[in-house]
Design a protein around this motif. Structure first.
Motif, mmCIF file in Angstrom:
data_model
loop_
_atom_site.group_PDB
_atom_site.id
_atom_site.type_symbol
_atom_site.label_atom_id
_atom_site.label_comp_id
_atom_site.label_asym_id
_atom_site.label_seq_id
_atom_site.Cartn_x
_atom_site.Cartn_y
_atom_site.Cartn_z
ATOM 1 N N ASN A 22 -43.558 7.823 -53.411
ATOM 2 C CA ASN A 22 -44.403 6.751 -52.896
ATOM 3 C C ASN A 22 -44.200 6.666 -51.390
ATOM 4 O O ASN A 22 -43.060 6.607 -50.904
ATOM 5 N N GLU A 23 -45.296 6.639 -50.627
ATOM 6 C CA GLU A 23 -45.210 6.687 -49.172
ATOM 7 C C GLU A 23 -44.436 5.507 -48.596
ATOM 8 O O GLU A 23 -43.582 5.680 -47.723
ATOM 9 N N ALA A 24 -44.680 4.327 -49.082
ATOM 10 C CA ALA A 24 -43.994 3.130 -48.564
ATOM 11 C C ALA A 24 -42.500 3.183 -48.877
ATOM 12 O O ALA A 24 -41.658 2.893 -48.022
ATOM 13 N N ASP A 25 -42.162 3.565 -50.119
ATOM 14 C CA ASP A 25 -40.754 3.673 -50.492
ATOM 15 C C ASP A 25 -40.063 4.794 -49.724
ATOM 16 O O ASP A 25 -38.914 4.662 -49.315
ATOM 17 N N PHE A 26 -40.779 5.893 -49.506
ATOM 18 C CA PHE A 26 -40.191 7.010 -48.763
ATOM 19 C C PHE A 26 -39.863 6.581 -47.331
ATOM 20 O O PHE A 26 -38.803 6.905 -46.809
ATOM 21 N N ILE A 29 -36.758 4.520 -47.387
ATOM 22 C CA ILE A 29 -35.583 5.379 -47.567
ATOM 23 C C ILE A 29 -35.268 6.099 -46.263
ATOM 24 O O ILE A 29 -34.122 6.120 -45.804
ATOM 25 N N TYR A 30 -36.300 6.666 -45.632
ATOM 26 C CA TYR A 30 -36.120 7.412 -44.391
ATOM 27 C C TYR A 30 -35.518 6.522 -43.311
ATOM 28 O O TYR A 30 -34.541 6.873 -42.656
ATOM 29 N N THR A 31 -36.106 5.360 -43.124
ATOM 30 C CA THR A 31 -35.660 4.442 -42.077
ATOM 31 C C THR A 31 -34.230 3.971 -42.321
ATOM 32 O O THR A 31 -33.416 3.917 -41.396
ATOM 33 N N ALA A 32 -33.915 3.663 -43.553
ATOM 34 C CA ALA A 32 -32.595 3.124 -43.866
ATOM 35 C C ALA A 32 -31.497 4.188 -43.838
ATOM 36 O O ALA A 32 -30.364 3.899 -43.452
ATOM 37 N N LEU A 33 -31.816 5.418 -44.242
ATOM 38 C CA LEU A 33 -30.769 6.403 -44.479
ATOM 39 C C LEU A 33 -30.695 7.558 -43.486
ATOM 40 O O LEU A 33 -29.676 8.253 -43.425
ATOM 41 N N ASP A 73 -29.481 1.989 -52.901
ATOM 42 C CA ASP A 73 -28.116 2.515 -52.883
ATOM 43 C C ASP A 73 -27.996 3.782 -53.727
ATOM 44 O O ASP A 73 -27.311 4.725 -53.341
ATOM 45 N N GLU A 74 -28.651 3.794 -54.880
ATOM 46 C CA GLU A 74 -28.611 4.994 -55.735
ATOM 47 C C GLU A 74 -29.277 6.176 -55.026
ATOM 48 O O GLU A 74 -28.794 7.302 -55.084
ATOM 49 N N ALA A 75 -30.377 5.915 -54.338
ATOM 50 C CA ALA A 75 -31.046 6.966 -53.562
ATOM 51 C C ALA A 75 -30.115 7.451 -52.455
ATOM 52 O O ALA A 75 -30.023 8.652 -52.181
ATOM 53 N N LYS A 76 -29.402 6.512 -51.823
ATOM 54 C CA LYS A 76 -28.469 6.863 -50.749
ATOM 55 C C LYS A 76 -27.372 7.793 -51.267
ATOM 56 O O LYS A 76 -27.087 8.810 -50.651
ATOM 57 N N PHE A 77 -26.790 7.451 -52.408
ATOM 58 C CA PHE A 77 -25.708 8.275 -52.953
ATOM 59 C C PHE A 77 -26.206 9.676 -53.317
ATOM 60 O O PHE A 77 -25.542 10.673 -53.074
ATOM 61 N N TRP A 78 -27.406 9.732 -53.897
ATOM 62 C CA TRP A 78 -27.973 11.037 -54.270
ATOM 63 C C TRP A 78 -28.222 11.863 -53.010
ATOM 64 O O TRP A 78 -27.862 13.043 -52.947
#
Length: 190
Positions: A22-26, A29-33, A73-78
């Protein structure tokens, strides 16, 4: 109170499912990580450009697979695992490439023989031919067939019509006489 509300909003955003496709979720994720992932990759590979490429490749993998995680957080760990593994593989590959390159450079140093070495070798070949001519015909023939013709004892026996045992005896005697004629210590062999 306002700060508590902001923290609870951030925590609820972190605990919501995120979809890498999903573009918004991506973007979230990009901005945060991205900064964290870059630091990890850079510390491992010690190359800014390579670290950025490795992080981008990992994020592209997340996006292409459209992976869904229960929380940010789960996305971050992966992603940390993926970036860490990709960075370690990159670093190992660079070490192997460097070793292969160094090995190729070392192997490329061909031995160039000095004029003296070449002269000694040509002199040895000349003296060996002269010594071979001094051997009796029956001994010279078996030695030439063995050393220059690469025939085994059985094949030499067939060619000359003698037994394999006789071939062995003649070769032994031929080498013995050749060594006496040349003088074992006076020959350059390399």
């Amino acid at each position: 109170m306002f700060l508590e509300r902001e923290d609870s909003l951030r925590d609820s955003a972190r605990s919501q499912p995120v979809n890498g496709g999903n573009e918004a979720d991506f973007r979230k994720i990009y901005t945060a990580l991205m900064p964290l992932l870059f630091k990890i990759a850079w510390r491992i590979v010690n190359d800014e450009e390579a670290a950025e490429d490795l992080v981008h490749d990992s994020l592209i993998k997340l996006n292409e697979k459209a992976l869904v995680f229960p929380s940010l957080d789960e996305a971050k760990f992966w992603l940390i695992r993926v970036v860490k593994n990709a960075s370690l593989n990159y670093a190992k590959r660079k070490v192997r490439e460097r070793k292969a390159y160094e090995k190729a450079l070392k192997e490329d140093r061909r031995k160039s023989e000095s004029g003296e070495t070449e002269l000694l070798k040509s002199d040895t070949v000349k003296r060996t031919k002269e010594a071979l001519e001094k051997l009796p015909e029956n001994l010279r023939t078996v030695l030439v067939l063995r050393e220059y013709g690469d025939l085994n004892y059985k094949e030499i026996g067939r060619v000359l019509g003698i037994t394999e045992g006789n071939v062995k005896v003649r070769i032994f005697r031929a080498r013995e006489q050749l060594a006496k004629i040349i003088g074992e210590e006076d020959v350059y062999l390399s």
